[in-house]
Scaffold this motif. Structure first.
Motif, PDB file in Angstrom:
ATOM      1  N   GLY A  26      62.568 -41.243  77.481  1.00 33.38           N
ATOM      2  CA  GLY A  26      61.489 -41.251  78.461  1.00 33.38           C
ATOM      3  C   GLY A  26      60.624 -40.014  78.438  1.00 33.38           C
ATOM      4  N   ALA A  27      60.602 -39.301  77.319  1.00 37.73           N
ATOM      5  CA  ALA A  27      59.815 -38.071  77.225  1.00 37.73           C
ATOM      6  C   ALA A  27      58.324 -38.372  77.108  1.00 37.73           C
ATOM      7  CB  ALA A  27      60.269 -37.258  76.009  1.00 37.73           C
ATOM      8  N   VAL A  28      57.535 -37.443  77.581  1.00 31.13           N
ATOM      9  CA  VAL A  28      56.089 -37.465  77.349  1.00 31.13           C
ATOM     10  C   VAL A  28      55.847 -36.771  76.017  1.00 31.13           C
ATOM     11  CG1 VAL A  28      53.834 -36.676  78.157  1.00 31.13           C
ATOM     12  CG2 VAL A  28      55.570 -37.452  79.807  1.00 31.13           C
ATOM     13  N   LEU A  29      55.168 -37.460  75.108  1.00 36.48           N
ATOM     14  CA  LEU A  29      54.978 -36.936  73.753  1.00 36.48           C
ATOM     15  C   LEU A  29      53.543 -36.476  73.524  1.00 36.48           C
ATOM     16  CD1 LEU A  29      56.961 -39.641  71.750  1.00 36.48           C
ATOM     17  CD2 LEU A  29      57.564 -37.227  71.925  1.00 36.48           C
ATOM     18  N   SER A  30      53.428 -35.421  72.725  1.00 35.11           N
ATOM     19  CA  SER A  30      52.124 -34.980  72.238  1.00 35.11           C
ATOM     20  C   SER A  30      52.344 -34.368  70.859  1.00 35.11           C
ATOM     21  CB  SER A  30      51.486 -33.957  73.185  1.00 35.11           C
ATOM     22  OG  SER A  30      52.340 -32.835  73.374  1.00 35.11           O
ATOM     23  N   ALA A  31      51.249 -34.179  70.128  1.00 36.10           N
ATOM     24  CA  ALA A  31      51.393 -33.697  68.752  1.00 36.10           C
ATOM     25  C   ALA A  31      50.187 -32.882  68.337  1.00 36.10           C
ATOM     26  CB  ALA A  31      51.576 -34.877  67.797  1.00 36.10           C
ATOM     27  N   HIS A  32      50.431 -31.918  67.453  1.00 38.08           N
ATOM     28  CA  HIS A  32      49.380 -31.141  66.800  1.00 38.08           C
ATOM     29  C   HIS A  32      49.485 -31.439  65.310  1.00 38.08           C
ATOM     30  CE1 HIS A  32      48.260 -28.398  70.211  1.00 38.08           C
ATOM     31  NE2 HIS A  32      49.399 -28.909  70.664  1.00 38.08           N
ATOM     32  N   GLU A  33      48.512 -32.185  64.786  1.00 41.70           N
ATOM     33  CA  GLU A  33      48.559 -32.591  63.390  1.00 41.70           C
ATOM     34  C   GLU A  33      48.130 -31.448  62.469  1.00 41.70           C
ATOM     35  OE1 GLU A  33      46.554 -36.020  60.539  1.00 41.70           O
ATOM     36  OE2 GLU A  33      47.048 -36.499  62.645  1.00 41.70           O
ATOM     37  N   HIS A  34      48.904 -31.240  61.434  1.00 40.03           N
ATOM     38  CA  HIS A  34      48.617 -30.188  60.450  1.00 40.03           C
ATOM     39  C   HIS A  34      47.477 -30.640  59.545  1.00 40.03           C
ATOM     40  CE1 HIS A  34      49.344 -27.288  57.208  1.00 40.03           C
ATOM     41  NE2 HIS A  34      50.094 -26.605  58.067  1.00 40.03           N
ATOM     42  N   PRO A  35      46.636 -29.700  59.093  1.00 34.96           N
ATOM     43  CA  PRO A  35      45.503 -30.090  58.239  1.00 34.96           C
ATOM     44  C   PRO A  35      45.897 -30.589  56.852  1.00 34.96           C
ATOM     45  CG  PRO A  35      45.614 -27.700  58.478  1.00 34.96           C
ATOM     46  CD  PRO A  35      46.570 -28.275  59.470  1.00 34.96           C
ATOM     47  N   LEU A  36      47.124 -30.273  56.395  1.00 35.73           N
ATOM     48  CA  LEU A  36      47.568 -30.704  55.075  1.00 35.73           C
ATOM     49  C   LEU A  36      48.540 -31.877  55.191  1.00 35.73           C
ATOM     50  CD1 LEU A  36      48.162 -27.197  53.434  1.00 35.73           C
ATOM     51  CD2 LEU A  36      46.112 -28.641  53.318  1.00 35.73           C
TER      52      LEU A  36
END
Length: 360
Positions: A26-36
């Protein structure tokens, strides 16, 4: 499921397992996508899973993959904790924030460093000021960075390192090897000359996820130093500091200070606790690295030398790439059920004690 089943054989698998476990919890998810992209063209990202109130006064953070390839250990532990009751029984006014693959490039390519050959845990310092010097590294440059990875070259390297230790002491030799350097971008233990992507990304995560808290604990999972399976909580502050006293009160004798010289780690500049102190000023911050032993330090050193040699000689396109990747992976990750179980159990105990400490 057994504890060992939460560990993975690739970054891509580790990311999938982590995200699946986070959703189930039940976690709230977020992400930082790497440029490569990864070695198979896959997306690379630093993922965040948050459980608990958005305005929680207390936060327990758990990090993995600061040193990329060490993510095999940290990711497995994070996924295991998400998959059990630990993540579902938080105290009131408390949030759990898991930061997965802080250095996703290194994790995906089986390197300890990032896409710039930078050791992230040497990068969190003020790059507008003169960088720290490491005269021991300069004296041992050829030994630390051998011309090739033949048995003869590695034997010559060991003899030079041994001679230096006999003359200056083992501590001085370890400091030369591991304290970081800022003069050789293609050498082992390069700390970088500016904030790298993972540095900037972690700072953004802290501001977004932890700035509203009053008390923050961060456990950054590492591997590669110490006896097989043994955990040490590394504190980068002196024993007289408030953070060390809290850590010792919560976690006991496993806490060691790099400043006062009794840690398995050297006192290195620019490590992650610096980032927490800078980004979370005014809060009570208790941040340290939970280090687990894998194989003898000699094997770890050879793996780092081989990895850097590979980087200088074609990287993953070199015919020896798979061989060297396995060498470094085996140096920082023990693919054995008993090891996975003990590092998970110790992390669980450390985090449970931190949650109790945050309520005091």
């Amino acid at each position: 499921m057994s504890t060992a089943s939460h560990f993975s054989h690739s970054y891509n698998e580790a990311r999938r397992r982590f995200l699946d476990a986070a959703r189930r919890a039940g976690a709230v998810l977020s992400a930082h996508e790497h440029p490569l992209k990864g070695p198979d063209g896959e997306t690379l990202a630093t993922d965040i899973a948050r459980i608990g109130p958005a305005d929680a006064r207390n936060i327990l953070g758990i990090g993995s993959g600061t040193h990329g390839v060490e993510g095999y250990c940290g990711s497995g532990v994070q996924t295991a904790l998400l998959s059990e009751s630990f993540a579902r029984n938080l105290p009131p006014d408390t949030a759990l924030v898991l930061i997965h693959a802080i250095n996703p490039y290194g994790f995906a390519f089986d390197r300890r460093v990032n896409e710039d050959n930078v050791d992230l845990n040497r990068n969190f310092l003020d790059h507008t000021k003169p960088h720290p010097e490491n005269p021991g590294y300069e004296a041992l440059f050829d030994a630390i960075n051998p011309r090739d990875i033949s048995p003869e070259a590695l034997a010559e390297s060991r003899e030079k390192l041994k001679a230096y230790a006999e003359k200056h002491g083992h501590g001085a030799m370890q400091h030369a090897l591991s304290a970081g350097q800022y003069t050789h971008p293609d050498g082992v233990q390069f700390g970088g000359l500016k904030p790298v992507w993972s540095n900037r990304t972690l700072r953004a995560i802290l501001r977004a996820e932890m700035a509203a808290a009053a008390r923050v604990v961060f456990v950054d999972i590492h591997s590669g130093l110490g006896a097989r399976g043994a955990g040490e909580m590394i504190c980068t502050d002196a024993e007289a500091s408030g953070s060390f006293k809290r850590m010792r009160a919560w976690w006991g004798e496993i806490v060691r200070s790099t400043v006062d010289g009794d840690s398995i780690s050297s006192n290195v500049p620019g490590s992650i606790p610096v980032c927490f102190a800078e980004e979370l000023k005014g809060r009570e911050v208790t941040a340290g690295g939970l280090e687990f032993g894998t194989v003898p330090i000699r094997e770890v050193t050879v793996a780092l030398q081989a990895d850097n040699w590979l980087h200088q000689n074609g990287g993953h396109k070199n015919p020896k790439a798979r061989e060297v990747a396995k060498l470094i992976r085996d140096a920082f990750y023990v693919d054995a059920d008993d090891w996975k179980e003990t590092v998970t159990a110790q992390t669980r105990d450390v985090c449970a004690a931190a949650l109790r400490g945050l309520q005091s």
